[in-house]
Design a protein around this motif. Structure first.
Motif, mmCIF file in Angstrom:
data_model
loop_
_atom_site.group_PDB
_atom_site.id
_atom_site.type_symbol
_atom_site.label_atom_id
_atom_site.label_comp_id
_atom_site.label_asym_id
_atom_site.label_seq_id
_atom_site.Cartn_x
_atom_site.Cartn_y
_atom_site.Cartn_z
ATOM 1 N N GLN A 144 0.834 -1.203 0.000
ATOM 2 C CA GLN A 144 0.000 0.000 0.000
ATOM 3 C C GLN A 144 0.868 1.252 0.000
ATOM 4 O OE1 GLN A 144 -3.164 0.159 -0.495
ATOM 5 N NE2 GLN A 144 -3.780 -1.975 -0.170
ATOM 6 N N PHE B 112 -7.512 -1.997 -0.993
ATOM 7 C CA PHE B 112 -7.302 -0.644 -0.483
ATOM 8 C C PHE B 112 -8.488 -0.191 0.367
ATOM 9 C CE2 PHE B 112 -8.349 3.843 -1.010
ATOM 10 C CZ PHE B 112 -7.247 4.441 -0.419
ATOM 11 N N TRP C 191 -8.657 -1.996 3.645
ATOM 12 C CA TRP C 191 -7.534 -1.601 4.508
ATOM 13 C C TRP C 191 -7.771 -0.254 5.174
ATOM 14 C CZ3 TRP C 191 -3.664 2.177 2.731
ATOM 15 C CH2 TRP C 191 -2.624 2.357 3.645
#
Length: 213
Positions: free
Chosen positions: A50, A165, A168
């Protein structure tokens, strides 16, 4: 955090959160627990991915945009040097985590924690610098077509990447961050991305942090 909420700050909050979680988990890692070592290795690999996507996007798209903004060129050069320092610090974490995963020893867990804490300080300096000095120069441009074009280029390149994403950033986010996210992305899209396209995150990464609490 203070200042105007942005997607950049949402991402920064997730990075800060995970670095803190990782340091705490490594400090408490049981000696010889290979399953736990593998779990933390997976969690760090996800965080690193990330961060890598976020900073490569800045290097490739955000910083060239800002270099054209009056008063930002010198600041962008500093940001680029900070990215280099972060890459070096994270490489040290990567090496320390590889060692810990291979041995599962308390000593190597603590060495990895120390590397995480050093990287955490380097990362925090950069994130705070962005929020305090760079974002104010960017804010007047956020609704322009030129910036909207940059935003599209910053999105993950695949549906699965978008799902990971979205899952997260929401994992432990605060109410102000969640309110901003819902103002920027339709709630049904958030749900579909995070719960369906992001199911791999919920399977492989989220339980790592749940077992640390």
């Amino acid at each position: 955090m203070t200042g105007t909420m942005t997607m950049n700050r949402v991402i920064h909050a997730a990075v800060r959160r995970d670095l803190g979680r990782l340091a705490s988990a490594l400090a408490a890692a049981p000696d010889g627990d290979r399953a736990r070592a593998r779990q933390l290795g997976v969690a760090y690999a996800h965080l690193h991915d990330q961060l890598k996507h976020h900073h490569e996007g800045e290097d490739t798209h955000v910083f060239p945009f800002l270099a054209r903004v009056e008063g930002a060129r010198e600041l962008v050069e500093v940001m680029e040097s900070e990215h280099e320092a972060m890459a070096t610090a994270l490489a040290d974490v990567h090496a320390a985590m590889d060692t810990y995963v291979s041995t599962a020893s308390t000593g190597d867990a603590h060495a990895a924690r120390d590397a995480v804490e050093r990287a955490r300080a380097v990362v925090e300096r950069h994130l705070s610098h962005e929020e305090d000095d760079l974002e104010p120069l960017l804010l007047p441009h956020l609704e322009t077509p030129a910036w909207k074009a940059v935003e599209k280029k910053l999105r993950p390149p695949s549906l699965a990447g978008s799902g990971r994403f979205m899952a997260w950033v929401q994992d432990g986010m605060t109410d102000p961050e969640r309110a901003y996210l819902r103002s920027a992305v339709p709630v049904p899209v958030i749900f579909l991305l995070s719960r369906i396209a992001g199911r791999r995150y919920h399977r492989d990464v989220a339980p790592v942090w749940q077992s640390a609490t």
